[in-house]
Motif scaffolding. Structure first.
Motif, PDB file in Angstrom:
ATOM      1  N   SER A 228       0.827  -1.206   0.000  1.00  0.00           N
ATOM      2  CA  SER A 228       0.000   0.000   0.000  1.00  0.00           C
ATOM      3  C   SER A 228       0.863   1.258   0.000  1.00  0.00           C
ATOM      4  CB  SER A 228      -0.925   0.009   1.215  1.00  0.00           C
ATOM      5  OG  SER A 228      -0.186   0.042   2.433  1.00  0.00           O
ATOM      6  N   GLN A 229       2.098   1.149   0.474  1.00  0.00           N
ATOM      7  CA  GLN A 229       3.003   2.300   0.486  1.00  0.00           C
ATOM      8  C   GLN A 229       3.480   2.677  -0.915  1.00  0.00           C
ATOM      9  OE1 GLN A 229       6.146   1.328   3.266  1.00  0.00           O
ATOM     10  NE2 GLN A 229       4.684   0.716   4.855  1.00  0.00           N
ATOM     11  N   VAL A 230       3.322   1.741  -1.873  1.00  0.00           N
ATOM     12  CA  VAL A 230       3.706   2.057  -3.260  1.00  0.00           C
ATOM     13  C   VAL A 230       2.481   2.139  -4.162  1.00  0.00           C
ATOM     14  CG1 VAL A 230       6.036   1.135  -3.107  1.00  0.00           C
ATOM     15  CG2 VAL A 230       4.152  -0.403  -3.703  1.00  0.00           C
ATOM     16  N   GLY A 231       1.300   2.267  -3.549  1.00  0.00           N
ATOM     17  CA  GLY A 231       0.102   2.568  -4.311  1.00  0.00           C
ATOM     18  C   GLY A 231      -0.802   1.416  -4.682  1.00  0.00           C
ATOM     19  N   LEU A 232      -0.528   0.192  -4.229  1.00  0.00           N
ATOM     20  CA  LEU A 232      -1.405  -0.928  -4.550  1.00  0.00           C
ATOM     21  C   LEU A 232      -2.649  -0.903  -3.670  1.00  0.00           C
ATOM     22  CD1 LEU A 232       0.957  -2.016  -6.260  1.00  0.00           C
ATOM     23  CD2 LEU A 232       0.426  -4.292  -5.369  1.00  0.00           C
ATOM     24  N   THR A 233      -3.784  -1.164  -4.285  1.00  0.00           N
ATOM     25  CA  THR A 233      -5.049  -1.188  -3.549  1.00  0.00           C
ATOM     26  C   THR A 233      -5.223  -2.522  -2.835  1.00  0.00           C
ATOM     27  OG1 THR A 233      -6.266  -2.062  -5.450  1.00  0.00           O
ATOM     28  CG2 THR A 233      -6.104   0.339  -5.249  1.00  0.00           C
ATOM     29  N   ALA A 234      -6.193  -2.552  -1.926  1.00  0.00           N
ATOM     30  CA  ALA A 234      -6.468  -3.780  -1.180  1.00  0.00           C
ATOM     31  C   ALA A 234      -6.901  -4.909  -2.111  1.00  0.00           C
ATOM     32  CB  ALA A 234      -7.540  -3.527  -0.123  1.00  0.00           C
ATOM     33  N   SER A 235      -7.682  -4.594  -3.149  1.00  0.00           N
ATOM     34  CA  SER A 235      -8.147  -5.630  -4.078  1.00  0.00           C
ATOM     35  C   SER A 235      -6.985  -6.221  -4.870  1.00  0.00           C
ATOM     36  CB  SER A 235      -9.193  -5.063  -5.034  1.00  0.00           C
ATOM     37  OG  SER A 235      -8.642  -4.013  -5.815  1.00  0.00           O
TER      38      SER A 235
END
Length: 348
Positions: A133-140
């Motif tokens: 999430s720190q590099v922009g990936l979403t939970a999905s």
């Protein structure tokens, strides 16, 4: 029209109720199966420890050479490197660009922690989401990544067992006490299932729906990569334990590897953290050698492959968080200095 509509709603509610009942029954059966495996493992371990001479056990641990420990450590490194490839392939399938150093950190720490603590969907998922999430990936996307990585893990297991049963059915029959022809038949069936899956994903794009979100399965190229990485991972992990076995062990590696993988599957099915107890019981029951020598090898393997990476993973996570906070602090200090430097100009 109203009656027809009510009939459809009633049918839909009945379908949902039937699905809920089937899921409830499946969950109860899975729980019963896990408890049965755990009970059998406790029984085997109890019998083993009651007959173990602890002086001989200590002697067997001391007899393990430094070269054996170094070789097991090297195989452990190779296994965890292959595990980082699981995430790299999954990210490629999801068309997500993430630096390899971030991928390696997320993969290594999530696996090292989940292997030791168990409950991979919670432990590994939490670690992965925190880092990605720190590099922009979403939970999905993190959830999709976890599913694809899990498929890679199982591909390796199924392939190793399939090849072992198909080509070493006679040797394995001395361990699982099944007829060699039956072992060969099961092995061929597993290999055929993998080939059928490869054909299935080659014909056209395949999608599955998991927990409410739609996931595209990898095509032929990435699936072959998944199988290769899974085999490397499983063989390296099996190699780490094989190297720790006594030098006079009569079992060859190609017979040992599918036995190791099957013991791992039982450990996963038991839901015990890291398969602890269940994995050891399965290996103690399957391998024809001195219980003290084998138990010593299993204890050393548990330390080298599970405990040491777990401690290293915690250290990496701590260092990563410290560096991230220090970087944020430096950015805040730099911004404050720039604002302070610009303050006199604003006054003029």
């Amino acid at each position: 029209m109203i009656a027809r509509s009510l009939g459809l709603e009633h049918s839909s509610s009945l379908d949902h109720a039937a699905v809920a009942r089937r899921r409830s029954i499946a969950k109860k059966l899975a729980t019963a199966f896990s408890l049965a495996i755990a009970a059998f493992s406790i029984y085997i371990l109890g019998r083993t420890f009651s007959a173990v001479n602890f002086a001989d056990l200590a002697g067997a641990i001391e007899a393990t050479s430094a070269d054996q420990i170094a070789g097991a450590a090297l195989m452990t490194v190779l296994s965890y490197l292959a595990l980082t490839g699981y995430d790299a392939l999954a990210l490629r399938q999801l068309h997500a660009r993430v630096p390899y150093k971030t991928t390696a950190l997320a993969s290594f720490t999530s696996y090292a922690i989940s292997f030791t603590l168990g409950f991979p969907l919670i432990t590994a998922g939490t670690v992965r989401y925190w880092i990605y999430s720190q590099v922009g990936l979403t939970a999905s996307k993190v959830a999709s990544l976890t599913v694809i990585a899990g498929v890679t893990f199982w591909f390796g297991m199924i392939f190793v067992i399939g090849v072992g049963l198909a080509f070493h059915g006679e040797a394995l029959s001395e361990i699982n006490h099944l007829k060699p022809a039956l072992n060969v038949l099961m092995g061929v069936g597993l290999i055929a299932a993998i080939i059928a899956y490869l054909v299935w994903v080659t014909i056209r794009r395949r999608h599955v729906r998991i927990q409410g979100f739609r996931l595209e399965l990898p095509g032929l190229g990435l699936t072959v990569g998944q199988i290769l990485l899974g085999v490397i991972d499983q063989c390296a992990a099996a190699g780490a334990l094989y190297i720790l076995l006594p030098h006079h062990s009569e079992i060859d590696f190609f017979t040992f590897a599918p036995t190791y993988v099957f013991a791992c599957i039982l450990g996963v099915a038991s839901n015990a953290p890291g398969g602890i107890g269940v994995f050891e019981a399965a290996m103690l029951k399957a391998l024809p050698m001195s219980q003290e020598s084998l138990l010593a090898s299993l204890l050393l393997f548990r330390f080298i492959y599970y405990l040491a990476p777990f401690v290293i993973a915690l250290a990496f996570l701590g260092a990563h968080e410290s560096f991230r906070r220090w970087k944020s602090l430096r950015e805040a200090m730099r911004q404050s200095e720039e604002e302070a430097a610009a303050l006199p100009d604003e006054i003029d």
